[in-house]
Design a protein around this motif. Structure first.
Motif, short mmCIF file in Angstrom:
data_model
loop_
_atom_site.label_atom_id
_atom_site.label_comp_id
_atom_site.label_asym_id
_atom_site.label_seq_id
_atom_site.Cartn_x
_atom_site.Cartn_y
_atom_site.Cartn_z
N ARG A 1 -6.60 4.70 -2.07
CA ARG A 1 -7.45 5.12 -0.62
C ARG A 1 -6.99 4.21 0.36
NH1 ARG A 1 -12.11 3.34 -2.15
NH2 ARG A 1 -12.64 5.13 -3.19
N GLN A 2 -6.79 3.00 0.09
CA GLN A 2 -6.03 2.03 1.05
C GLN A 2 -4.82 2.37 1.45
OE1 GLN A 2 -5.28 -1.89 -0.55
NE2 GLN A 2 -4.36 -2.66 1.19
N TYR A 3 -3.74 2.88 0.54
CA TYR A 3 -2.75 3.25 0.99
C TYR A 3 -2.58 4.55 1.89
CZ TYR A 3 -0.57 -0.57 -1.55
OH TYR A 3 -0.03 -1.78 -2.07
N ARG A 4 -3.51 5.49 1.46
CA ARG A 4 -3.54 6.90 2.10
C ARG A 4 -4.03 6.52 3.50
NH1 ARG A 4 -5.67 9.01 -2.79
NH2 ARG A 4 -7.86 8.52 -1.91
N GLN A 5 -4.93 5.54 3.75
CA GLN A 5 -5.31 5.01 5.13
C GLN A 5 -3.98 4.58 6.07
OE1 GLN A 5 -8.52 2.65 4.11
NE2 GLN A 5 -10.12 4.11 4.37
N MET A 6 -3.36 3.73 5.27
CA MET A 6 -2.14 3.07 5.64
C MET A 6 -1.02 4.12 6.23
SD MET A 6 -2.05 -0.25 3.28
CE MET A 6 -0.63 -0.99 4.08
N ALA B 1 0.39 7.59 -4.54
CA ALA B 1 0.45 8.46 -5.74
C ALA B 1 0.42 7.66 -7.10
CB ALA B 1 1.67 9.47 -5.78
N LEU B 2 1.05 6.43 -6.97
CA LEU B 2 1.20 5.70 -8.12
C LEU B 2 -0.20 5.24 -8.53
CD1 LEU B 2 4.76 4.03 -7.52
CD2 LEU B 2 4.08 5.51 -9.57
N ALA B 3 -0.89 4.70 -7.54
CA ALA B 3 -2.17 4.13 -7.71
C ALA B 3 -3.18 5.15 -8.27
CB ALA B 3 -2.90 3.48 -6.38
#
Length: 581
Positions: free
Chosen positions: A559-564, A547-549
């Protein structure tokens, strides 16, 4: 049979003196004594101790000799007996190889005198009985290698036991709890069921004496001999420097009616700790403190009701302060003192606790120690650990084993004298003394603004992560979120402990988001993931970072943190969309 829980806490003393705004922090120091009814230090108590070891276990004697040297126990009061080398002994072995030889040794060495004890006043029809009429000793230290459980004896029958509830018609017991009745063994006492402690809740420590039927027994034990040996060293360190740190209470919240006395007891103990100025954390969730919880600088821990050590306390390294007390109420907390991961007492000792206690067999709730009484006697009244441990036991000849140096008395000196000593030595621990003074004043209704002024003017605050964090907390109570965040950031630069640092980072991550300091929040969450990968709740962190990104217009990282996040969630779980901040 439930433990007696006081209807009210002890009456508070008058308010502590408050300083003016001009160097007021200096004038508050003498007031440290105001909140305490009794503070004393008993020097040279070693001559009141007998030390018991198992001559069949070489390490047992090593622990005994070390303790005797550190506490100056006369060599003639260090006694070895050849016993079983496991956890248990039979009733016959306890009687023939420990109890009776010990009684003979105490009499022959002039450590106590046996005679006719008058019947209690007002006990019509009672006749005098044999008992201890004079004693030079009050304490017994049982060393690593001595069994801690007495096995049930199916052949032992006592007619009077028929009056007990069926579940109490048992004769297994903790060795320590049975030895506490040694003065009563002179004239005999029932072995089936719990024996009511005649000194339960006593406020005069001098009454805890063999002539009144109780020997103050504690053991130096644990998973390994070096752990047992070090217990007296840690106790002496805390007597010199004070027992500091935070008090954590892990309650259960809503419990069934039969367990409510236990829940009430723990909550009242937490309130007493708060009123005595200890930085107190009360958790009312049913689960134990989770692994993610920042359990920092633990001076006191009391909780219930997990079978085995778990959550934050199961981590390999727990921040127990020197001299720390920890107690987890569970039916078999002390069943296995050698284990580092099963039950509670052994694992707590492995992780650095100095004093603890727990049952070796099922005690039922009414047969467990009253922690409100323990804290009152130990912290407020300045009792030794042995005195406080047995004053809080409702019954004897039952299931509780007590572990640690019974002479340990960290609250024996007046708080003002200890404060002055820490200041003269330049000890950083003096910050905890200032913190306790602030908490005592707040507990007595002193305005938050006055304590803010105290901390702002106190020079120690500028070098202390502990006091700087507290100042941030008080700013927060005043509705000054930016000032609070500034103090928490400053505390991070003042060498906080690892778990205090975790707590500060979590506070700041949340605060930065509320203040819409998006980049600061983003970097703080990244720091948490990097530095505490085994402790931080990864789905929460990934969700916040995604959300912060997005807020910071970093689509690739979002996108990277959503995948993680998808990887971290259990299979089949649909991750919620990252909410805009």
């Amino acid at each position: 049979m439930n433990p007696s829980v006081p209807d009210a806490l002890p009456a508070k003393t008058g308010p502590l003196r408050r300083g003016s705004r001009t160097r007021g922090w200096q004038r508050l120091i003498p007031a440290l004594m105001a909140g305490f009814g009794l503070a004393r230090l008993h020097a040279g108590e070693g001559d009141q101790v007998i030390v018991i070891y198992n001559s069949a276990v070489p390490e047992s004697r090593t622990v005994a000799v070390h303790y005797a040297e550190r506490r100056q126990v006369p060599p003639s009061q260090v006694l070895g007996f050849k016993l079983s080398t496991g956890a248990e002994m039979s009733r016959a072995e306890y009687r023939d190889l420990l109890q009776q030889p010990l009684l003979v040794a105490l009499t022959n060495r002039g450590l106590w005198e046996v005679g006719e004890v008058p019947a209690p006043t007002g006990s019509a029809g009672s006749t005098p009985r044999r008992g201890v009429v004079r004693a030079r000793i009050r304490y017994a230290v049982v060393c690593y290698g001595v069994p801690w459980r007495i096995k049930p004896d199916p052949g032992l029958y006592e007619p009077e036991a028929e009056s007990l509830r069926p579940e109490l018609r048992r004769n297994e017991a903790a060795v320590d709890s049975e030895l506490a009745c040694l003065p009563l063994a002179v004239g005999g006492y029932p072995l089936v069921g719990p024996y009511v402690n005649p000194l339960y809740g006593v406020t005069n420590a001098a009454l805890l004496h063999p002539t009144n039927g109780v020997l103050l027994v504690s053991r130096l034990d644990g998973p390994a001999p070096d752990i047992a040996r070090a217990l007296v060293d840690k106790a002496l360190e805390a007597e010199r420097d004070g027992l500091w740190g935070r008090a954590y209470f892990d309650c259960r919240g809503n419990v069934e009616p039969g367990l409510q006395p236990g829940e009430q007891m723990l909550r009242q103990a937490a309130e007493m700790a708060r009123l005595l100025g200890l930085p107190t954390v009360l958790d009312t969730n049913e689960a134990l403190f989770p692994v993610s919880f920042p359990l920092s600088q633990v001076g006191l821990y009391i909780g219930w009701y997990g079978e085995n050590i778990g959550g934050a306390l199961a981590r390999a390294r727990v921040e127990f302060m020197p001299g720390a007390f920890a107690y987890h109420l569970h039916s078999f907390a002390a069943a296995d003192l050698r284990s580092t991961d099963r039950y509670w007492v052994g694992p707590l000792l492995q992780r650095g606790v100095t004093i603890t206690m727990g049952p070796v067999y099922e005690p039922y709730l009414g047969g467990t120690p009253d922690m409100t009484i323990f804290i009152s006697r130990f912290v407020l009244e300045g009792f030794s650990f042995g005195e406080a441990a047995w004053a809080c036991q409702p019954v004897l000849s039952w299931q509780t084993t007590v572990v640690g140096d019974p002479l340990y008395r960290p609250y024996g000196r007046s708080p003002s004298a200890l404060h002055a000593d820490l200041e003269s030595r330049g000890s950083p621990l003096v910050a905890w003394s200032h913190l306790r003074l602030v908490n005592l004043n707040l507990a007595r209704g002193t305005p938050v603004a006055e304590m803010v002024t105290y901390l702002e003017q106190c020079p120690v605050t500028r070098q202390s992560a502990v006091l700087t964090e507290k100042l941030g907390e008080l700013y927060d109570l005043q509705g000054k979120p930016h000032s609070a965040a500034l103090m928490w950031q400053r505390a991070l630069t003042l060498d906080p402990s690892p778990q205090q640092r975790l707590r500060l980072l979590l506070l700041l991550a949340d605060r930065f988001e509320k203040l819409e300091q998006w980049n600061d929040a983003y970097e703080t969450w990244r720091t948490l993931l990097r530095d505490y990968p085994d402790q931080i709740e990864k789905p929460v962190a990934y969700r916040r970072l995604a959300a912060l990104a997005e807020r910071l217009e970093k689509p690739d990282e979002a996108r990277q943190y959503r995948q993680m996040l998808e990887t971290a969630l259990p299979q089949g779980t649909n991750p919620p969309a990252a909410k805009a901040l």
